[in-house]
Design a protein around this motif. Structure first.
Motif, PDB file in Angstrom:
ATOM      1  N   ALA A 257      41.861   0.717 -20.426  1.00  0.00           N
ATOM      2  CA  ALA A 257      40.643   1.559 -20.002  1.00  0.00           C
ATOM      3  C   ALA A 257      40.542   1.641 -18.185  1.00  0.00           C
ATOM      4  O   ALA A 257      39.821   0.829 -17.707  1.00  0.00           O
ATOM      5  CB  ALA A 257      39.436   1.254 -20.581  1.00  0.00           C
ATOM      6  N   PRO A 258      41.276   2.420 -17.702  1.00  0.00           N
ATOM      7  CA  PRO A 258      41.482   2.399 -16.398  1.00  0.00           C
ATOM      8  C   PRO A 258      39.924   3.115 -15.412  1.00  0.00           C
ATOM      9  O   PRO A 258      39.464   3.821 -16.225  1.00  0.00           O
ATOM     10  CB  PRO A 258      42.635   3.242 -15.650  1.00  0.00           C
ATOM     11  N   ASP A 259      39.604   2.479 -14.470  1.00  0.00           N
ATOM     12  CA  ASP A 259      38.549   3.418 -13.559  1.00  0.00           C
ATOM     13  C   ASP A 259      39.223   4.359 -12.799  1.00  0.00           C
ATOM     14  O   ASP A 259      40.392   4.439 -12.406  1.00  0.00           O
ATOM     15  CB  ASP A 259      38.020   2.472 -12.612  1.00  0.00           C
ATOM     16  N   MET A 260      38.492   5.565 -12.890  1.00  0.00           N
ATOM     17  CA  MET A 260      39.220   6.978 -12.344  1.00  0.00           C
ATOM     18  C   MET A 260      38.683   6.737 -10.571  1.00  0.00           C
ATOM     19  O   MET A 260      37.887   5.904 -10.469  1.00  0.00           O
ATOM     20  CB  MET A 260      38.563   7.982 -12.904  1.00  0.00           C
ATOM     21  N   PRO A 261      39.398   7.201  -9.795  1.00  0.00           N
ATOM     22  CA  PRO A 261      39.198   7.022  -8.381  1.00  0.00           C
ATOM     23  C   PRO A 261      37.665   7.322  -8.165  1.00  0.00           C
ATOM     24  O   PRO A 261      36.980   8.469  -8.854  1.00  0.00           O
ATOM     25  CB  PRO A 261      40.032   8.459  -8.028  1.00  0.00           C
ATOM     26  N   ALA A 262      36.950   6.557  -7.291  1.00  0.00           N
ATOM     27  CA  ALA A 262      35.710   6.685  -7.011  1.00  0.00           C
ATOM     28  C   ALA A 262      34.685   6.227  -8.004  1.00  0.00           C
ATOM     29  O   ALA A 262      33.430   6.666  -7.863  1.00  0.00           O
ATOM     30  CB  ALA A 262      35.261   7.923  -6.294  1.00  0.00           C
ATOM     31  N   HIS A 263      35.020   5.569  -9.052  1.00  0.00           N
ATOM     32  CA  HIS A 263      34.494   5.273 -10.238  1.00  0.00           C
ATOM     33  C   HIS A 263      34.430   3.570 -10.680  1.00  0.00           C
ATOM     34  O   HIS A 263      35.521   3.267 -10.257  1.00  0.00           O
ATOM     35  CB  HIS A 263      34.673   6.030 -11.422  1.00  0.00           C
ATOM     36  N   GLY A 264      33.471   3.009 -11.058  1.00  0.00           N
ATOM     37  CA  GLY A 264      33.605   1.674 -11.698  1.00  0.00           C
ATOM     38  C   GLY A 264      34.065   0.768 -10.429  1.00  0.00           C
ATOM     39  O   GLY A 264      33.432   0.876  -9.654  1.00  0.00           O
ATOM     40  N   ARG A 265      35.195   0.055 -10.699  1.00  0.00           N
ATOM     41  CA  ARG A 265      35.683  -0.808  -9.448  1.00  0.00           C
ATOM     42  C   ARG A 265      36.211  -0.004  -8.478  1.00  0.00           C
ATOM     43  O   ARG A 265      36.740  -0.979  -7.544  1.00  0.00           O
ATOM     44  CB  ARG A 265      36.362  -1.963 -10.142  1.00  0.00           C
ATOM     45  N   ASP A 266      36.529   0.932  -8.432  1.00  0.00           N
ATOM     46  CA  ASP A 266      37.202   1.943  -7.289  1.00  0.00           C
ATOM     47  C   ASP A 266      36.251   2.353  -6.238  1.00  0.00           C
ATOM     48  O   ASP A 266      35.280   3.399  -6.841  1.00  0.00           O
ATOM     49  CB  ASP A 266      38.132   2.775  -7.974  1.00  0.00           C
ATOM     50  N   TRP A 267      36.118   1.715  -5.212  1.00  0.00           N
ATOM     51  CA  TRP A 267      35.187   1.942  -4.389  1.00  0.00           C
ATOM     52  C   TRP A 267      35.148   3.156  -3.353  1.00  0.00           C
ATOM     53  O   TRP A 267      34.531   3.307  -2.373  1.00  0.00           O
ATOM     54  CB  TRP A 267      34.408   0.927  -3.751  1.00  0.00           C
ATOM     55  N   ARG A 268      36.446   3.847  -3.701  1.00  0.00           N
ATOM     56  CA  ARG A 268      36.653   4.863  -2.707  1.00  0.00           C
ATOM     57  C   ARG A 268      35.560   5.926  -2.614  1.00  0.00           C
ATOM     58  O   ARG A 268      34.724   6.250  -3.570  1.00  0.00           O
ATOM     59  CB  ARG A 268      38.037   5.711  -2.991  1.00  0.00           C
ATOM     60  N   SER A 269      35.329   6.530  -1.349  1.00  0.00           N
ATOM     61  CA  SER A 269      34.244   7.693  -1.202  1.00  0.00           C
ATOM     62  C   SER A 269      34.727   9.054  -1.995  1.00  0.00           C
ATOM     63  O   SER A 269      35.853   9.425  -1.975  1.00  0.00           O
ATOM     64  CB  SER A 269      34.291   8.017   0.228  1.00  0.00           C
ATOM     65  N   PRO A 270      33.871   9.442  -2.809  1.00  0.00           N
ATOM     66  CA  PRO A 270      34.179  10.689  -3.640  1.00  0.00           C
ATOM     67  C   PRO A 270      34.482  11.975  -2.999  1.00  0.00           C
ATOM     68  O   PRO A 270      35.322  12.803  -3.446  1.00  0.00           O
ATOM     69  CB  PRO A 270      32.723  10.713  -4.638  1.00  0.00           C
ATOM     70  N   GLY A 271      34.011  11.860  -1.876  1.00  0.00           N
ATOM     71  CA  GLY A 271      34.356  13.467  -1.221  1.00  0.00           C
ATOM     72  C   GLY A 271      35.542  14.101  -0.911  1.00  0.00           C
ATOM     73  O   GLY A 271      35.846  15.099  -1.067  1.00  0.00           O
ATOM     74  N   LYS A 272      36.444  12.978  -0.761  1.00  0.00           N
ATOM     75  CA  LYS A 272      37.999  13.533  -0.499  1.00  0.00           C
ATOM     76  C   LYS A 272      38.842  13.286  -1.690  1.00  0.00           C
ATOM     77  O   LYS A 272      40.044  13.621  -1.620  1.00  0.00           O
ATOM     78  CB  LYS A 272      38.531  12.886   0.791  1.00  0.00           C
ATOM     79  N   ILE A 273      38.441  12.869  -2.619  1.00  0.00           N
ATOM     80  CA  ILE A 273      39.005  12.545  -4.049  1.00  0.00           C
ATOM     81  C   ILE A 273      39.385  13.845  -4.478  1.00  0.00           C
ATOM     82  O   ILE A 273      38.746  15.011  -4.743  1.00  0.00           O
ATOM     83  CB  ILE A 273      38.260  11.988  -5.185  1.00  0.00           C
ATOM     84  N   THR A 274      41.044  14.059  -5.056  1.00  0.00           N
ATOM     85  CA  THR A 274      41.512  15.083  -5.326  1.00  0.00           C
ATOM     86  C   THR A 274      41.971  15.124  -6.980  1.00  0.00           C
ATOM     87  O   THR A 274      41.924  13.932  -7.743  1.00  0.00           O
ATOM     88  CB  THR A 274      42.862  15.511  -4.652  1.00  0.00           C
ATOM     89  N   MET A 275      42.322  16.097  -7.438  1.00  0.00           N
ATOM     90  CA  MET A 275      42.818  16.234  -8.865  1.00  0.00           C
ATOM     91  C   MET A 275      44.036  15.244  -8.884  1.00  0.00           C
ATOM     92  O   MET A 275      44.116  14.474  -9.785  1.00  0.00           O
ATOM     93  CB  MET A 275      43.149  17.729  -9.306  1.00  0.00           C
ATOM     94  N   GLN A 276      44.764  15.533  -7.831  1.00  0.00           N
ATOM     95  CA  GLN A 276      46.251  14.652  -7.779  1.00  0.00           C
ATOM     96  C   GLN A 276      45.905  13.200  -7.574  1.00  0.00           C
ATOM     97  O   GLN A 276      46.834  12.414  -8.474  1.00  0.00           O
ATOM     98  CB  GLN A 276      46.981  15.113  -6.489  1.00  0.00           C
ATOM     99  N   ASP A 277      44.751  12.814  -7.214  1.00  0.00           N
ATOM    100  CA  ASP A 277      44.339  11.441  -7.179  1.00  0.00           C
ATOM    101  C   ASP A 277      44.108  10.794  -8.504  1.00  0.00           C
ATOM    102  O   ASP A 277      44.678   9.742  -9.129  1.00  0.00           O
ATOM    103  CB  ASP A 277      43.353  11.069  -6.445  1.00  0.00           C
ATOM    104  N   TYR A 278      43.425  11.659  -9.419  1.00  0.00           N
ATOM    105  CA  TYR A 278      43.069  11.260 -10.697  1.00  0.00           C
ATOM    106  C   TYR A 278      44.502  11.245 -11.545  1.00  0.00           C
ATOM    107  O   TYR A 278      44.758  10.303 -12.285  1.00  0.00           O
ATOM    108  CB  TYR A 278      42.231  12.435 -11.169  1.00  0.00           C
ATOM    109  N   VAL A 279      45.254  12.428 -11.402  1.00  0.00           N
ATOM    110  CA  VAL A 279      46.618  12.570 -12.186  1.00  0.00           C
ATOM    111  C   VAL A 279      47.392  11.227 -11.740  1.00  0.00           C
ATOM    112  O   VAL A 279      48.069  10.465 -12.596  1.00  0.00           O
ATOM    113  CB  VAL A 279      47.248  13.944 -11.823  1.00  0.00           C
ATOM    114  N   ASP A 280      47.383  10.870 -10.657  1.00  0.00           N
ATOM    115  CA  ASP A 280      48.398   9.518  -9.956  1.00  0.00           C
ATOM    116  C   ASP A 280      47.824   8.358 -10.763  1.00  0.00           C
ATOM    117  O   ASP A 280      48.558   7.539 -11.284  1.00  0.00           O
ATOM    118  CB  ASP A 280      48.328   9.617  -8.621  1.00  0.00           C
ATOM    119  N   THR A 281      46.483   8.211 -10.819  1.00  0.00           N
ATOM    120  CA  THR A 281      45.842   6.938 -11.530  1.00  0.00           C
ATOM    121  C   THR A 281      46.185   6.863 -12.888  1.00  0.00           C
ATOM    122  O   THR A 281      46.628   5.919 -13.475  1.00  0.00           O
ATOM    123  CB  THR A 281      44.337   7.011 -11.372  1.00  0.00           C
ATOM    124  N   ILE A 282      46.351   8.086 -13.767  1.00  0.00           N
ATOM    125  CA  ILE A 282      46.853   8.119 -15.120  1.00  0.00           C
ATOM    126  C   ILE A 282      48.297   7.973 -15.265  1.00  0.00           C
ATOM    127  O   ILE A 282      48.856   7.185 -16.302  1.00  0.00           O
ATOM    128  CB  ILE A 282      46.454   9.463 -15.930  1.00  0.00           C
TER     129      ILE A 282
END
Length: 271
Positions: A33-58
């Motif tokens: 159960a991964p944390d998606m970008p800018a959620h949970g333990r991933d503390w990146r700022s949400p403003g610049k997160i892209t679809m590709q960032d999510y896809v890369d995480t998965i």
């Protein structure tokens, strides 16, 4: 033994699966159960997160597995799960949409509206910083109406803003092909008491993009809190790890709906 990859939805983190993970593991399966970008333990700022960032995480998770996995995507996570499956179709055994956004090729989430949703009129959008956030006063009514006070309190503590920049999943059109996304078995688990992504909207989505198999639970948007036993059971049915009804339905080209646990019991016990 199967591997289940649980993808949380908007504003949540991997923590929202805390009742489901041990149930699937108790049944003998691996769970990620991964944390998606800018959620949970991933503390990146949400403003610049892209679809590709999510896809890369998965896809990073998928690439680390030796065998195809069962992905379970909840809510808005259906967007990035769809694109990850398009990118890695051979790494997927089954894609399960849990009251999740399922859109046709070329469509953005904002292109469709859900007039029955209690949630969407109560989401604040910060265009300058590139995020959206559910209003606290609507938490229970919109997504937790059948959940315990303890789980609602947990949400108050842990929910975080959702990326909503120009290249975020919400603002990105789905791009799929029949050769990739179309080749993967898909199951939709409908939450019939959902006030966030309403049942009529769920039906519109899985009618426009048909799945191979359909299940239904009489629960709110947060069945992982309110009905963890029932949800874990349905996830195992969807993944083909409980009974053989999924296989029979796929082989016969049928698309049954089981709105009650008793109905599922009757079907499985009859085999």
């Amino acid at each position: 033994m199967s591997t289940y990859v649980l993808i949380h939805g908007s504003w949540h983190g991997s923590w929202c699966w805390y009742k489901i993970i041990p149930r699937l593991r108790l049944a003998g399966h691996r769970v990620i159960a991964p944390d998606m970008p800018a959620h949970g333990r991933d503390w990146r700022s949400p403003g610049k997160i892209t679809m590709q960032d999510y896809v890369d995480t998965i896809t990073k998770v998928l690439d680390e597995q030796d065998e195809p996995v069962v992905i379970v995507a909840h809510s808005r996570a259906g967007l990035q799960a769809t694109q990850a499956v398009e990118a890695r179709p051979r790494k997927i055994h089954t894609l399960v949409y849990l009251a999740a956004v399922l859109l046709p090729n070329g469509v953005r989430l904002l292109d469709w509206t859900d007039p029955d949703s209690v949630l969407w009129p109560n989401v604040d959008f910060n265009e300058q910083e590139g995020w959206d956030m559910i209003r606290p006063e609507i938490y229970r009514e919109s997504i937790y109406h059948d959940c315990s006070d303890e789980d609602v309190a947990l949400a108050y503590t842990l929910l975080t803003p959702e990326p909503r920049g120009p290249n975020s999943p919400t603002n990105t059109a789905i791009r799929t092909t029949s050769a990739n996304f179309g080749s993967v078995p898909k199951v939709y688990i409908e939450l019939s008491q959902d006030r966030a992504i309403s049942a009529p909207f769920q039906r519109r989505m899985y009618t426009a993009t048909p799945c191979d198999f359909l299940l239904s639970i009489g629960a709110s948007h947060s069945a992982y809190f309110s009905q963890p036993d029932e949800l874990a059971r349905n996830i195992l049915i969807a993944g083909g790890d409980l009974g053989d009804q999924r296989k029979k339905a796929l082989d016969a080209g049928r698309n049954p709906v089981w709105p009650r646990r008793e109905a599922a019991d009757e079907q499985i016990n009859a085999t």
